[in-house]
Design an enzyme around this catalytic site. Structure first.
Site, short mmCIF file in Angstrom:
data_model
loop_
_atom_site.label_atom_id
_atom_site.label_comp_id
_atom_site.label_asym_id
_atom_site.label_seq_id
_atom_site.Cartn_x
_atom_site.Cartn_y
_atom_site.Cartn_z
N TYR A 77 -3.57 -10.02 2.52
CA TYR A 77 -3.94 -8.67 2.94
C TYR A 77 -3.78 -8.60 4.46
O TYR A 77 -4.62 -9.12 5.22
CB TYR A 77 -5.38 -8.35 2.53
CG TYR A 77 -5.57 -8.20 1.03
CD1 TYR A 77 -5.11 -7.07 0.37
CD2 TYR A 77 -6.21 -9.19 0.29
CE1 TYR A 77 -5.28 -6.91 -1.00
CE2 TYR A 77 -6.39 -9.04 -1.07
CZ TYR A 77 -5.92 -7.91 -1.71
OH TYR A 77 -6.09 -7.76 -3.06
N TYR A 101 6.01 -9.47 8.08
CA TYR A 101 5.47 -8.13 8.28
C TYR A 101 5.52 -7.79 9.77
O TYR A 101 5.57 -8.67 10.64
CB TYR A 101 4.01 -8.04 7.82
CG TYR A 101 3.79 -8.33 6.36
CD1 TYR A 101 3.78 -7.30 5.43
CD2 TYR A 101 3.59 -9.63 5.92
CE1 TYR A 101 3.58 -7.56 4.08
CE2 TYR A 101 3.39 -9.90 4.58
CZ TYR A 101 3.38 -8.86 3.66
OH TYR A 101 3.18 -9.13 2.34
N ASP A 112 0.84 -1.20 0.00
CA ASP A 112 0.00 0.00 0.00
C ASP A 112 0.87 1.24 0.00
O ASP A 112 2.06 1.20 0.34
CB ASP A 112 -0.93 0.00 1.21
CG ASP A 112 -2.00 -1.07 1.10
OD1 ASP A 112 -2.30 -1.48 -0.04
OD2 ASP A 112 -2.51 -1.51 2.15
#
Length: 545
Positions: free
Chosen positions: A524, A451, A381
């Site tokens: 996601y 992440y 993003d």
């Protein structure tokens, strides 16, 4: 006017004969003598048929299958062709000047202004925006023009390939000619040894003639090279003048085929059974002629089976284009206001820049290409940084004029990394083959990514929460396309794997923590954390709090 044009063509084509002795010597005496003998051995009655049908001398040579480039002999011209046909030889095979032969009647058959088969392609006679142009030096002039374009554009290459596009009407006319000649002369020895249907095709004749001068002017070899030179011949709207009724008389019938705006009609001959398709641009192609009809046509009829009269040559253009080159590497993104690709909403840019533009525009400038395409192994993003080892990317540069060396690659990398804004950095930049894109895509689904997310919960974090998250191993989740990207992504259900998770506490707070997780590429992360209004199952992180 046609007569004057014919004289001009003959004079200009005959000009190179002045230095025929030296040119012939340069070609090689043996090769030149073999070619002359092959031309002289052509049957005069068949040659007369072809000339009367408006076929040029170079097309006659290729229709008879005489090997070698038919346009690249400097001493060859239509007048020389006629002389060779008419010139007898003694028992030793040497030509005898000042005598005539039984083919003396060919003298009255002049070279057509525009060949009814190649439409001037092998005559190097072109219609450029309504202006007729005739190359005085034939294929050498054409090769010089192409070489000049290649050098002007600054292409760097070690080989080149030729692509030729010709009007379909040339193939139709050639088929009619060869079919007629095979039927009329099929019983004769010369036709049995090499049928007209096995003639040298127009494209190959042109390619073989222009290859050698192009190799000499460009200094590189012809082959399957990265540089593609395309010659495009297209039919002029005023190329053809036809008269179907003169051939078939008043018994021809006309019927519409449905497209009035296209002026497309079909004319049928009640007597002969030959069908002629006529289009609005003014040309006729005779097709589907029964064999017994073509078999009975004589030489005078052959010229009527073709387009009735060729008025103008083809229009001609050429351009060169190089195969794309690919650059691969990894990028790191340090800003939370930089998108991966250019992001526009209602003609307003989102973010201050994009990774695509920062990297690709610099590479495009160094390679002097036409445009670029940017590919990456996944995406993040706009407000997500890309750290660690970086994300693999591929930049495709289309029609590059310059292929950079390793030194240039280092300069490109240094230029991007030394940018004042420090938004993006790249590493391991190198030239890769076209298979690099495939390998990058294949690794997307198999790759694991780590992440770190800053998470807030509505109640204090407890030890059982930490143990519950830490115990997760290879958990499968089902994610529908997130609401935030539905405007640019297909509404699909995607299965992804969460390999492991762990919590890092933040001192001084019990409701904030850092969630470290390893997932399958393409997961996601935000939606996995907060559930996206139930569109991600299970909503594991949210459900335990």
């Amino acid at each position: 006017m046609a007569g004057e044009a014919a004289v001009d063509v003959e004079q200009q084509e005959a000009a190179p004969v002045i230095d025929s002795a030296s040119a012939s010597a340069s070609d090689g005496d043996a090769d030149s003598q073999a070619f002359r003998e092959a031309v002289r051995s052509l049957p005069s009655d068949a040659v007369k048929d072809l000339l009367s049908a408006g076929v040029c001398s170079r097309c006659i040579i290729r229709l008879f299958g005489i090997p070698g480039p038919v346009c690249s002999r400097p001493w060859f011209s239509p007048s020389i062709f006629t002389e060779l046909i008419e010139m007898p030889a003694n028992s030793d095979g040497n030509f005898i000047d000042g005598q005539t032969s039984e083919s003396e009647h060919l003298t009255n058959l002049a070279e057509p202004v525009v060949c009814s088969v190649c439409l001037g392609i092998l005559q190097f006679y072109h219609d450029n925006d309504g202006q007729l142009s005739l190359s005085k030096d034939g294929m050498n002039d054409l090769a010089a023009s192409i070489a000049e374009l290649v050098k002007q554009e600054g292409h760097q290459t070690d080989s080149f390939s030729l692509e030729v596009s010709i009007p379909s009407i040339t193939l139709d006319n050639e088929r009619i000619i060869t079919s007629y000649m095979d039927r009329k002369y099929g019983s004769q020895l010369f036709s049995q040894e090499r049928p007209f249907s096995e003639c040298i095709c127009l494209k190959n004749a042109l390619k073989s003639s222009i290859t050698a001068p192009l190799e000499m002017l460009l200094g590189v070899k012809y082959g399957q090279g990265p540089l593609h030179i395309r010659l495009t011949y297209s039919e002029s709207s005023k190329t053809i003048e036809k008269s179907v009724e003169r051939e078939f008389g008043s018994t021809s019938k006309r019927r519409k085929t449905g497209n009035e705006n296209g002026l497309e009609t079909v004319e049928e001959s009640a007597n002969s059974g030959i069908q002629c398709n006529t289009t609005g641009v003014g040309h006729t192609v005779v097709s589907n002629a029964p064999p017994n009809e073509l078999q009975h046509h004589q030489s005078s009829d052959l010229s009527k089976l073709l387009l009735e009269k060729v008025r103008r040559p083809c229009s001609f253009s050429f351009h060169c284009n190089r195969d794309p080159i690919y650059f691969g590497g990894r990028y790191l993104k340090y800003s939370r206001n930089v998108s991966q690709t250019c992001w526009m909403i209602d003609e307003e840019r989102m973010g201050e820049a994009s990774v695509e533009e920062i990297i690709s525009s610099c590479i495009l400038l160094m390679c002097r290409g036409d445009k670029y395409k940017f590919h990456a192994a996944g995406r993040e993003d706009i407000d997500v940084r890309m750290l660690g080892s970086g994300r693999p990317f591929l930049v495709e540069i289309q029609n590059p004029r310059h292929v950079p060396s390793d030194i240039f690659l280092n300069d490109i990398e240094e230029k991007i990394n030394s940018s004042r804004d420090k938004l993006v950095r790249i590493k391991n930049l190198k030239l890769v083959g076209s298979q690099g894109w495939t390998l990058m895509r294949e690794g997307e689904a198999e790759k694991q990514k780590q992440y770190a997310a800053l998470v807030w919960i509505s109640r204090p974090l407890e030890d059982p929460d930490v143990l519950s998250l830490s115990s997760v191993r290879d958990m499968c989740v089902l994610q529908r396309t997130p609401i935030r990207v539905l405007h640019r992504r297909s509404p699909l259900d995607r299965e992804k794997i969460i390999h492991w998770m762990k919590i890092e506490r933040i001192a001084g707070t019990s409701q904030y923590f850092i969630l470290h997780l390893c997932t399958q590429a393409g997961t996601y992360i935000k939606e996995f954390v907060h559930g996206d209004l139930g569109r991600t199952h299970p909503r594991y992180v949210r459900s335990i709090f």
